[in-house]
Scaffold this active site. Structure first.
Site, PDB file in Angstrom:
ATOM      1  N   ASP A 166      59.236  29.949  56.714  1.00 11.51           N
ATOM      2  CA  ASP A 166      59.484  29.205  55.729  1.00 11.51           C
ATOM      3  C   ASP A 166      59.346  27.325  55.567  1.00 11.51           C
ATOM      4  O   ASP A 166      60.813  27.070  56.992  1.00 11.51           O
ATOM      5  CB  ASP A 166      61.210  29.541  55.566  1.00 11.51           C
ATOM      6  CG  ASP A 166      61.286  29.700  54.048  1.00 11.51           C
ATOM      7  OD1 ASP A 166      61.395  27.729  53.796  1.00 11.51           O
ATOM      8  OD2 ASP A 166      62.343  29.430  53.663  1.00 11.51           O
ATOM      9  N   ALA A 226      57.902  40.197  45.934  1.00  7.32           N
ATOM     10  CA  ALA A 226      59.105  38.839  45.749  1.00  7.32           C
ATOM     11  C   ALA A 226      57.434  38.593  43.983  1.00  7.32           C
ATOM     12  O   ALA A 226      58.847  38.783  42.749  1.00  7.32           O
ATOM     13  CB  ALA A 226      58.432  37.128  46.513  1.00  7.32           C
ATOM     14  N   ASP A 251      55.416  45.557  44.555  1.00  7.98           N
ATOM     15  CA  ASP A 251      55.795  45.712  43.104  1.00  7.98           C
ATOM     16  C   ASP A 251      55.520  44.716  41.803  1.00  7.98           C
ATOM     17  O   ASP A 251      56.669  44.868  40.739  1.00  7.98           O
ATOM     18  CB  ASP A 251      57.831  45.344  44.194  1.00  7.98           C
ATOM     19  CG  ASP A 251      58.448  46.191  43.161  1.00  7.98           C
ATOM     20  OD1 ASP A 251      57.985  47.490  42.056  1.00  7.98           O
ATOM     21  OD2 ASP A 251      59.611  45.292  42.796  1.00  7.98           O
ATOM     22  N   GLU A 256      51.643  41.166  34.388  1.00  4.59           N
ATOM     23  CA  GLU A 256      52.059  42.534  34.306  1.00  4.59           C
ATOM     24  C   GLU A 256      52.049  43.216  32.856  1.00  4.59           C
ATOM     25  O   GLU A 256      52.631  41.833  32.035  1.00  4.59           O
ATOM     26  CB  GLU A 256      53.620  42.699  34.710  1.00  4.59           C
ATOM     27  CG  GLU A 256      53.702  42.063  36.156  1.00  4.59           C
ATOM     28  CD  GLU A 256      54.751  41.796  37.005  1.00  4.59           C
ATOM     29  OE1 GLU A 256      56.166  41.809  36.560  1.00  4.59           O
ATOM     30  OE2 GLU A 256      55.143  42.171  38.067  1.00  4.59           O
ATOM     31  N   HIS A 274      57.501  46.418  38.750  1.00  2.00           N
ATOM     32  CA  HIS A 274      57.607  45.797  38.758  1.00  2.00           C
ATOM     33  C   HIS A 274      59.762  46.179  39.240  1.00  2.00           C
ATOM     34  O   HIS A 274      60.169  45.526  38.026  1.00  2.00           O
ATOM     35  CB  HIS A 274      57.839  44.523  38.359  1.00  2.00           C
ATOM     36  CG  HIS A 274      58.432  42.502  38.202  1.00  2.00           C
ATOM     37  ND1 HIS A 274      58.145  42.010  37.539  1.00  2.00           N
ATOM     38  CD2 HIS A 274      59.809  42.756  39.271  1.00  2.00           C
ATOM     39  CE1 HIS A 274      59.204  40.768  37.787  1.00  2.00           C
ATOM     40  NE2 HIS A 274      60.066  41.430  39.331  1.00  2.00           N
ATOM     41  N   LEU A 275      60.168  47.121  40.349  1.00  7.12           N
ATOM     42  CA  LEU A 275      61.287  47.809  40.060  1.00  7.12           C
ATOM     43  C   LEU A 275      62.423  46.637  40.838  1.00  7.12           C
ATOM     44  O   LEU A 275      63.443  47.497  41.003  1.00  7.12           O
ATOM     45  CB  LEU A 275      61.008  48.890  40.406  1.00  7.12           C
ATOM     46  CG  LEU A 275      60.492  49.949  39.653  1.00  7.12           C
ATOM     47  CD1 LEU A 275      60.156  51.092  39.804  1.00  7.12           C
ATOM     48  CD2 LEU A 275      61.432  50.403  38.224  1.00  7.12           C
ATOM     49  N   GLY A 276      61.692  46.243  41.488  1.00  3.21           N
ATOM     50  CA  GLY A 276      62.931  45.166  42.702  1.00  3.21           C
ATOM     51  C   GLY A 276      64.615  45.300  41.813  1.00  3.21           C
ATOM     52  O   GLY A 276      65.744  45.357  43.213  1.00  3.21           O
ATOM     53  N   ALA A 277      64.620  44.500  40.863  1.00  2.00           N
ATOM     54  CA  ALA A 277      65.768  44.557  40.084  1.00  2.00           C
ATOM     55  C   ALA A 277      66.695  45.579  39.392  1.00  2.00           C
ATOM     56  O   ALA A 277      67.278  45.645  38.764  1.00  2.00           O
ATOM     57  CB  ALA A 277      66.064  43.229  39.751  1.00  2.00           C
TER      58      ALA A 277
HETATM   59  C1  3PG Z   1      63.788  37.965  39.476  1.00  4.66           C
HETATM   60  O1  3PG Z   1      62.871  37.458  39.656  1.00  4.66           O
HETATM   61  O2  3PG Z   1      64.880  37.971  39.236  1.00  4.66           O
HETATM   62  C2  3PG Z   1      63.241  40.060  40.114  1.00  4.66           C
HETATM   63  O3  3PG Z   1      61.953  39.596  39.713  1.00  4.66           O
HETATM   64  C3  3PG Z   1      63.729  40.933  38.374  1.00  4.66           C
HETATM   65  O4  3PG Z   1      62.666  40.387  37.238  1.00  4.66           O
HETATM   66  P1  3PG Z   1      62.930  41.433  36.246  1.00  4.66           P
HETATM   67  O5  3PG Z   1      64.200  40.955  35.437  1.00  4.66           O
HETATM   68  O6  3PG Z   1      62.264  41.277  35.068  1.00  4.66           O
HETATM   69  O7  3PG Z   1      63.581  42.652  36.180  1.00  4.66           O
END
Ligand code: 3PG
Length: 314
Positions: A166, A226, A251, A256, A274-277
């Site tokens: 980084d 990410a 993810d 998308e 895209h399930l991270g959040a």
């Molecule tokens: C973000 O950038 O906060 C995450 O990737 C989540 O995106 P999302 O709100 O579309 O799930």
């Protein structure tokens, strides 16, 4: 008029009572433009693209509030020029993304998904799915911001050797999470697991491409929770095809929804939409923070989560 263009938990919308709250499908640009004709505030997640042409149709807009972290779907510069505040919820989903990242490292290293698929199709194949331990492996984190730092902390009990690339962090910060700062080539060459935690910007697009993937160990597990496009998808597809890396957890995708993306079809890939959040807790935090920013902006108060200083307010 407040336009909600991406799905948000109903529970967070209560404080908007008294405003004219309208819903639209932000992934449809013409529906979005039509909805914004008389809107003062826009609430989005990542499926709604807010570019210059959208802003041109929103003459009364004062704020775009992103219920989440990434801002690559919003042209912040164009918003600034149009006098529109952009705010995000910078820590709202960090824990959810970091937890999923560490969980998916183990899921990937232990081949749990292909083993599960095999068992469902009637094969009890214990030998075929022998995996590897995360503990004491070398993990490389590309990016040591909020998520990268939390991943480093969650990895502590696994006693991994932690490498970080980084350019924006100090040796001191890296050392505080038990990591050694190295350049990207060294990180790729030495790591058993590489996990990406940088935003998508013009500088990070294609950061890990064909040359970088050639440096990796043949057993590498590459994790990207990410943004799509930071790992070049064509180069990753080729590396997986020729098995020059061990596998990937993906993810996020360059485009998308990623239906039909060839990366999804590799047996060595654990792909998710895209399930991270995607947890109740993260969505409530993100939604609440974004709604708070909208209320602050509409009341003419300072918005502490704003990321831009608009040139003028309409
Ligand atoms: C973000 O950038 O906060 C995450 O990737 C989540 O995106 P999302 O709100 O579309 O799930």
């Amino acid at each position: 008029v407040v336009v909600v263009a991406d799905p948000l938990p109903e529970t967070v919308l209560g404080p908007l009572l008294g405003h004219d709250v309208r819903f639209c499908d932000g992934s449809d640009p013409s529906a979005l433009k039509e909805a914004l004709g008389d809107a003062h505030a826009l609430l989005v997640r990542s499926s709604t693209q807010v570019d210059r042409s959208v802003l041109a149709e929103a003459p009364y807009l004062r704020i775009i509030a992103r219920a989440g972290v990434g801002l690559d779907n919003i042209d912040v510069e164009a918003a600034t020029q149009a006098g529109v505040l952009v705010a995000n919820a910078p820590r709202s989903n960090v824990l959810s993304v970091a937890e999923m990242t560490v969980g998916s490292m183990i899921t990937g290293l232990r081949n749990l998904l292909p083993a599960n698929a095999a068992l469902r199709s009637g094969r009890w194949d214990r030998g075929r799915y022998q995996g590897r331990e995360l503990s004491r492996s070398t993990v490389g984190l590309v990016g040591l911001g909020h998520v990268g730092t939390l991943v480093a902390q969650l990895l502590r009990p696994f006693a991994v050797r932690l490498l970080v690339h980084d350019p924006f962090v100090s040796v001191h910060h890296a050392a505080s999470v038990g990591a050694q700062l190295v350049d990207l080539d060294e990180l790729l060459a030495q790591s058993d697991v590489v996990s990406v935690h940088v935003p998508r910007t013009p500088q990070t697009k294609g950061l890990i491409g064909e040359r970088e993937l050639r440096l990796a160990k043949p057993s590498l597990l590459l994790v990207n929770t990410a943004r799509g496009g930071i790992v070049d998808e064509g180069a990753l597809n080729a590396a997986l095809k020729e098995k020059s890396i061990g596998g990937a957890v993906i993810d996020v995708f360059e485009i998308e929804p990623a239906i039909g993306n060839p990366l999804i079809d590799h047996a060595s890939v654990l792909a998710t939409p895209h399930l991270g959040a995607g947890t109740r807790e993260a969505q409530e935090r993100a939604g609440r923070e974004a709604v708070t920013a909208v209320l602050q902006a509409l009341a003419g108060h300072p918005v502490p989560t704003a990321v831009n200083p608009p040139a003028s307010h309409p």
